[in-house]
Design a protein around this motif. Structure first.
Motif, PDB file in Angstrom:
ATOM      1  N   LEU A 215       0.794  -1.234   0.000  1.00  0.00           N
ATOM      2  CA  LEU A 215       0.000   0.000   0.000  1.00  0.00           C
ATOM      3  C   LEU A 215       0.825   1.282   0.000  1.00  0.00           C
ATOM      4  O   LEU A 215       0.305   2.345  -0.332  1.00  0.00           O
ATOM      5  CB  LEU A 215      -0.914   0.027   1.229  1.00  0.00           C
ATOM      6  N   TYR A 216       2.094   1.202   0.399  1.00  0.00           N
ATOM      7  CA  TYR A 216       2.865   2.422   0.619  1.00  0.00           C
ATOM      8  C   TYR A 216       4.086   2.497  -0.286  1.00  0.00           C
ATOM      9  O   TYR A 216       4.756   1.501  -0.546  1.00  0.00           O
ATOM     10  CB  TYR A 216       3.309   2.515   2.090  1.00  0.00           C
TER      11      TYR A 216
ATOM     12  N   LYS B 244      12.247  10.415  -1.800  1.00  0.00           N
ATOM     13  CA  LYS B 244      11.470  10.794  -2.978  1.00  0.00           C
ATOM     14  C   LYS B 244      10.601   9.634  -3.463  1.00  0.00           C
ATOM     15  O   LYS B 244      10.887   8.470  -3.181  1.00  0.00           O
ATOM     16  CB  LYS B 244      12.415  11.251  -4.086  1.00  0.00           C
ATOM     17  N   PRO B 245       9.531   9.942  -4.208  1.00  0.00           N
ATOM     18  CA  PRO B 245       8.654   8.882  -4.710  1.00  0.00           C
ATOM     19  C   PRO B 245       9.404   7.840  -5.540  1.00  0.00           C
ATOM     20  O   PRO B 245      10.333   8.165  -6.277  1.00  0.00           O
ATOM     21  CB  PRO B 245       7.641   9.651  -5.573  1.00  0.00           C
TER      22      PRO B 245
ATOM     23  N   ILE C 223       1.209   4.347  -2.232  1.00  0.00           N
ATOM     24  CA  ILE C 223       1.710   4.033  -3.565  1.00  0.00           C
ATOM     25  C   ILE C 223       0.870   4.772  -4.608  1.00  0.00           C
ATOM     26  O   ILE C 223      -0.352   4.913  -4.462  1.00  0.00           O
ATOM     27  CB  ILE C 223       1.711   2.503  -3.794  1.00  0.00           C
ATOM     28  N   ASP C 224       1.520   5.287  -5.639  1.00  0.00           N
ATOM     29  CA  ASP C 224       0.807   6.192  -6.551  1.00  0.00           C
ATOM     30  C   ASP C 224      -0.237   5.488  -7.411  1.00  0.00           C
ATOM     31  O   ASP C 224      -1.111   6.153  -7.995  1.00  0.00           O
ATOM     32  CB  ASP C 224       1.783   6.980  -7.420  1.00  0.00           C
ATOM     33  N   LEU C 225      -0.214   4.170  -7.483  1.00  0.00           N
ATOM     34  CA  LEU C 225      -1.248   3.446  -8.231  1.00  0.00           C
ATOM     35  C   LEU C 225      -2.639   3.672  -7.625  1.00  0.00           C
ATOM     36  O   LEU C 225      -3.651   3.519  -8.305  1.00  0.00           O
ATOM     37  CB  LEU C 225      -0.947   1.945  -8.244  1.00  0.00           C
ATOM     38  N   ILE C 226      -2.674   4.057  -6.356  1.00  0.00           N
ATOM     39  CA  ILE C 226      -3.959   4.234  -5.668  1.00  0.00           C
ATOM     40  C   ILE C 226      -4.637   5.536  -6.085  1.00  0.00           C
ATOM     41  O   ILE C 226      -5.854   5.588  -6.255  1.00  0.00           O
ATOM     42  CB  ILE C 226      -3.757   4.184  -4.139  1.00  0.00           C
ATOM     43  N   TYR C 227      -3.856   6.601  -6.288  1.00  0.00           N
ATOM     44  CA  TYR C 227      -4.487   7.901  -6.524  1.00  0.00           C
ATOM     45  C   TYR C 227      -4.345   8.412  -7.957  1.00  0.00           C
ATOM     46  O   TYR C 227      -5.025   9.366  -8.327  1.00  0.00           O
ATOM     47  CB  TYR C 227      -3.943   8.957  -5.559  1.00  0.00           C
ATOM     48  N   ARG C 228      -3.499   7.791  -8.749  1.00  0.00           N
ATOM     49  CA  ARG C 228      -3.369   8.251 -10.131  1.00  0.00           C
ATOM     50  C   ARG C 228      -4.607   7.895 -10.941  1.00  0.00           C
ATOM     51  O   ARG C 228      -5.300   6.924 -10.625  1.00  0.00           O
ATOM     52  CB  ARG C 228      -2.117   7.635 -10.762  1.00  0.00           C
TER      53      ARG C 228
END
Length: 460
Positions: free
Chosen positions: A29-30, A85-86, A435-440
């Motif tokens: 998740l992170y 950084k991401p 993780i950016d897959l959740i909000y992109r």
């Protein structure tokens, strides 16, 4: 993380069971997570300025409080935080953290001996090294955290001297505190049922000339339970009356230094306009069904205001249509907490996204634009989470008293919980990024997955 609803007759998971389940999902998740165990409880955490950029991480100031048991003084802590950084942290690193350890990413830089407990910290947007603090007194204290000397917190040591003291409350002002986005204005609320406005614009020179002699703060009011701080004082620009009980939170309108709002234990949301006098511009009776604890004004769309309450809900209001029949008429009621909501804050990055934290130990991330936009496949199933909820941060094991989005790295959040009641310990500070897959956007994620599949086929 979408929380599955409990089946009829089943008991909800205990805090420890929920935490264990959350910890097992952390690598999935992170994008990054830092866990920092605190010796003392902290009621407020805020990002300061970013001061160094590197290839894999940036360094940034972090402000937090320490509320001690009296064996050592209460302090305002300025820490240096390394923000990874991401897409840099490895999953193995993310999953390996010790709940009892202090994070190597958070290092104490400076300690200010604070006169009384630090209940709320707010940084000045025009100069984030200037911060305001609320304590158990009628005064608001202003600090230049870079010029303040570093102090060693030992019993009996004298308090640090604030750069400015803002006076005007007639009783303790403990939590309601805000700084204006466009002007160096400070807003406060307190037990005297008042909202008080100051301008520190004419007193910037005082910050640089703190050696001109000390003057005692008037500290007026019977509720002044702590010794007054010493330092130059600033009188209020305006005092606004309209609440019938303690004012719990205040917020400026992002587009106007003269407009602001407040919420309180009288269940009211009040909008004010300093140009029109000291009476409410709009008073929303019964904005919630219980005390209101927090409020935030959308920095991207000034029509939207969030409120959080002891009735466990977050409500979103449109200031163009606040009431119906004299009672609060929210656009939507967000029901995703099992206890009183303590903090709400809009995302600095996207206008429809906000966070809420509560006494249930959960920090929820919402997107109000997702309400009513379920996919066809999902609509045939029973909903698994409240409308608009798309992430639940369950890394805290007691009430999440404060959190702050990072403007310099918008999807990175710092949150703090007061763990004294559940563990007998201090608090837990966590810095995390989902993780950016959740909000992109979904089409963007699907495109990336297709590219990844193509790459795998080519390699094979």
């Amino acid at each position: 993380m979408k929380d599955k609803t409990e089946k009829a007759g089943e008991q909800p998971p205990t805090v420890d069971e929920r935490y264990t389940q959350w910890k097992s999902l952390v690598p999935v998740l992170y994008d990054w997570l830092a866990n920092h165990n605190l010796l003392w409880p902290s009621l407020s955490c805020r990002w300061g300025p970013q001061f160094e950029q590197a290839t894999y991480k940036n360094r940034q100031r972090l402000y937090l409080s320490e509320q001690t048991d009296g064996s050592v003084p209460n302090t305002l802590v300025i820490a240096n935080c390394e923000v990874v950084k991401p897409r840099v942290a490895a999953a193995q690193h993310i999953s390996q953290f010790n709940e009892e350890a202090r994070s190597p990413f958070v290092k104490k830089f400076k300690t200010i001996i604070h006169p009384g407990e630090v209940n709320r910290i707010r940084e000045l947007p025009q100069d984030s090294k200037i911060v305001a603090t609320h304590t158990d007194s009628p005064d608001v204290l202003i600090w230049d955290v870079e010029s303040q000397p570093n102090r060693h917190a030992t019993l009996g040591v004298n308090n640090s001297r604030p750069d400015l003291i803002l006076t005007g409350h007639q009783d303790n002002a403990e939590f309601a505190l805000a700084m204006c986005p466009s002007e160096p204005f400070v807003l406060s609320g307190g037990k005297d049922k008042s909202v008080v406005l100051w301008s520190i614009h004419d007193h910037v020179s005082t910050l640089a000339a703190a050696d001109q002699g000390e003057t005692k703060s008037p500290g007026s009011g019977a509720g002044n339970s702590k010794p007054s701080a010493e330092g130059p004082t600033v009188q209020a620009r305006g005092i606004f009356q309209g609440h019938d009980d303690t004012v719990e939170d205040v917020q400026f309108c992002p587009s106007s230094a003269q407009e602001f709002c407040s919420v309180g234990d009288d269940s009211c949301l009040i909008l004010w306009d300093a140009r029109a006098g000291s009476s409410p511009a709009v008073k929303v009776e019964k904005a919630h069904n219980a005390d209101l604890h927090c409020v935030d004004w959308n920095p991207h769309d000034v029509n939207y205001i969030l409120t959080g309450s002891a009735d466990n809900t977050v409500r979103m209001f449109d200031r163009r249509n606040l009431t119906s029949g004299g009672v609060g008429s929210p656009i939507h009621i967000f029901e995703g907490h099992a206890a009183a909501v303590l903090c709400v804050q809009w995302s600095p990055d996207k206008s429809s996204i906000f966070g809420s934290s509560a006494e249930d130990g959960i920090l929820n991330i919402w997107d109000h634009e997702r309400i009513g936009k379920r996919e066809d496949g999902a609509s045939r199933k029973a909903p698994t989470s409240p409308p608009g909820l798309f992430f639940r941060h369950a890394g805290h094991r007691d009430k999440v008293v404060d959190f702050h989005w990072n403007v310099a790295d918008p999807w990175t959040i710092v949150s703090v919980s007061d763990d004294g009641e559940s563990t007998g310990g201090g608090g837990t500070l966590q810095i995390w990024r989902m993780i950016d897959l959740i909000y992109r956007p979904e089409d963007e994620v699907l495109d990336e997955l297709d590219k990844f599949k193509s790459h795998l086929l080519t390699c094979s």
